[in-house]
Design a protein around this motif. Structure first.
Motif, mmCIF file in Angstrom:
data_model
loop_
_atom_site.group_PDB
_atom_site.id
_atom_site.type_symbol
_atom_site.label_atom_id
_atom_site.label_comp_id
_atom_site.label_asym_id
_atom_site.label_seq_id
_atom_site.Cartn_x
_atom_site.Cartn_y
_atom_site.Cartn_z
ATOM 1 N N PHE A 42 43.394 38.162 39.591
ATOM 2 C CA PHE A 42 43.552 39.440 39.808
ATOM 3 C C PHE A 42 44.869 39.912 39.259
ATOM 4 C CE2 PHE A 42 44.938 42.808 42.781
ATOM 5 C CZ PHE A 42 44.002 43.679 42.562
ATOM 6 N N LYS A 43 44.989 40.871 38.523
ATOM 7 C CA LYS A 43 46.000 41.520 37.881
ATOM 8 C C LYS A 43 47.301 41.589 38.875
ATOM 9 C CE LYS A 43 47.835 45.221 34.989
ATOM 10 N NZ LYS A 43 47.493 46.464 34.230
ATOM 11 N N ASN A 44 48.522 40.867 38.776
ATOM 12 C CA ASN A 44 49.591 41.345 39.452
ATOM 13 C C ASN A 44 49.274 40.659 40.722
ATOM 14 O OD1 ASN A 44 51.187 42.225 37.358
ATOM 15 N ND2 ASN A 44 50.296 44.267 37.939
ATOM 16 N N VAL A 72 34.773 35.871 45.588
ATOM 17 C CA VAL A 72 34.541 37.216 45.459
ATOM 18 C C VAL A 72 35.079 38.022 44.231
ATOM 19 C CG1 VAL A 72 34.558 39.683 46.443
ATOM 20 C CG2 VAL A 72 34.293 37.694 48.109
ATOM 21 N N VAL A 73 34.353 38.533 43.559
ATOM 22 C CA VAL A 73 34.835 39.065 42.187
ATOM 23 C C VAL A 73 34.438 40.516 41.860
ATOM 24 C CG1 VAL A 73 34.836 36.434 41.242
ATOM 25 C CG2 VAL A 73 32.823 38.117 40.693
ATOM 26 N N LEU A 83 38.742 38.515 43.501
ATOM 27 C CA LEU A 83 39.661 39.295 44.417
ATOM 28 C C LEU A 83 39.892 38.300 45.547
ATOM 29 C CD1 LEU A 83 37.196 42.477 44.427
ATOM 30 C CD2 LEU A 83 39.354 42.095 43.128
ATOM 31 N N SER A 84 38.966 37.541 45.690
ATOM 32 C CA SER A 84 39.291 36.445 46.649
ATOM 33 C C SER A 84 38.691 35.126 46.446
ATOM 34 C CB SER A 84 38.283 37.023 48.013
ATOM 35 O OG SER A 84 38.510 35.830 49.092
ATOM 36 N N GLY A 85 39.659 33.971 46.296
ATOM 37 C CA GLY A 85 39.296 32.734 45.823
ATOM 38 C C GLY A 85 40.067 31.857 45.002
ATOM 39 N N ILE A 116 40.756 44.152 49.584
ATOM 40 C CA ILE A 116 40.223 43.045 49.648
ATOM 41 C C ILE A 116 40.926 41.742 49.381
ATOM 42 C CG2 ILE A 116 38.344 41.658 48.668
ATOM 43 C CD1 ILE A 116 36.710 44.094 48.301
ATOM 44 N N VAL A 117 41.731 41.943 48.195
ATOM 45 C CA VAL A 117 42.726 40.764 47.939
ATOM 46 C C VAL A 117 43.774 40.519 48.991
ATOM 47 C CG1 VAL A 117 44.576 40.165 46.455
ATOM 48 C CG2 VAL A 117 42.449 41.242 45.401
#
Length: 340
Positions: A42-44, A72-73, A83-85, A116-117
């Motif tokens: 994820f960016k930043n 999760v992407v 996003l998650s993982g 979500i992140v």
């Protein structure tokens, strides 16, 4: 607000949870396998990644059981943004895997993706574990979401419900974005912080990444970081460079002085370096003597007033004045207009 069905919560939990004792999801639940080489972070990404024993334990778990909980992407061009993982992906690579079970989310706004992140990271570790910069990101993201009308309520409902699982019965009767309290008060209750602390963390999120790291490292005091968050981007970069170059630390006095010099358009490399190094704060501890003009004395006192009584009155007046200035500064810092 409609009640959330148990089936919906369980499905979301299987996507965002971190319980490795869960049974792997079936392909019919919307998961798919993606190549690890097709994933990008994820960016930043605002959270510190696992390392040391914690990372080794995850690698060992994946070697023994595989990746039980899908990541999760969302699709970005020909790649998939995580996003998650992030930790699961790194551990899977270390374990020698080439693919990983994945849930692909579509149609997300940037705000929803960021939410979500932050929220899924909180499901994996407690708020107290987070560094100051991570807390700032979580609180600022949640605060903005709670005040925004554009965020999908179904996404917020699912994340909020899951973050308080397994006590589902209590959550079904209330919405996650209860506006009976101010957003800062609501967040303060969630994270065990005062509204003023919530405001400070929201301000802290205005620091650039370099200064956030310095706060986490203890080179900038948390309250000092709040003052520095009001600086322009260029001046933040300048302050970061000076601190990093000479390994100085910045306390509240230094930060307040830097902020004052910027307001007066006097802040440059030389003055910032003198402040941060402490040279500008060095003094003999004595103020040069001076006399009040007779016109000022006669404006407030009678000619026959005792000199010591006059001095005592002036001392009390100055105490009251600086106390009011301090309270006014705190009120401005706490104001909603400062955290939009």
């Amino acid at each position: 607000m409609d009640k959330i069905k148990m089936k919906k919560v369980e499905t979301f939990a299987s996507i965002f949870g971190e319980d490795h004792s869960e049974v792997p999801s079936e392909k019919t639940d919307g998961t798919t396998s993606l190549r690890l080489e097709d994933l990008i972070p994820f960016k930043n990404h605002p959270f510190k990644l696992y390392e040391g024993d914690r990372f080794k334990d995850m690698v060992e778990s994946i070697k023994n059981y595989g990746v039980i909980v899908p990541i999760v992407v969302r699709k970005i061009d020909d790649k998939y943004e995580i996003l998650s993982g992030h930790n699961r992906v790194n551990a899977a690579k270390e374990a020698g895997l080439t693919e990983i079970p994945t849930v692909i989310k579509e149609g997300l706004t940037e705000e929803e993706a960021t939410l979500i992140v932050t929220e899924t990271n909180l499901m994996q570790r407690s708020f107290s574990e987070l560094a100051h910069s991570e807390r700032a990101t979580v609180i600022a993201t949640r605060h903005h979401a709670m005040k925004s009308q554009g965020v999908r309520n179904d996404l917020l409902d699912e994340i909020e419900t899951l973050s308080k699982a397994p006590d589902l019965a209590q959550d079904e009767t209330c919405g996650p974005l209860d506006h009976k309290l101010k957003t800062r008060d609501k967040l303060g209750e969630e994270y065990g912080l005062s509204p003023r602390s919530i405001t400070r963390y929201i301000r802290l999120n205005h620091l650039n990444n370099g200064l956030k790291d310095l706060v986490d490292e203890g080179k900038i005091a948390m309250r000092a970081g709040v003052d520095l968050s009001y600086l322009s981007e260029d001046n933040q970069e300048m302050v970061e460079a000076i601190i990093s170059e000479d390994t100085f630390k910045v306390d509240m006095k230094k930060a307040a002085l830097i902020r004052r010099y910027e307001r007066e358009s006097k802040l440059n490399w030389n003055t910032a370096q003198k402040i941060i190094s402490g040279d500008m704060l060095k003094s003999t501890g004595k103020v040069k003597p001076f006399k009040l003009q007779p016109t000022i004395i006669s404006k407030y006192f009678n000619p026959n007033d005792d000199k010591k009584a006059i001095e005592k009155t002036i001392e009390k007046a100055l105490d009251f004045y600086f106390s009011q200035m301090k309270n006014q500064s705190s009120d401005i810092e706490e104001g909603e207009e400062m955290i939009e």
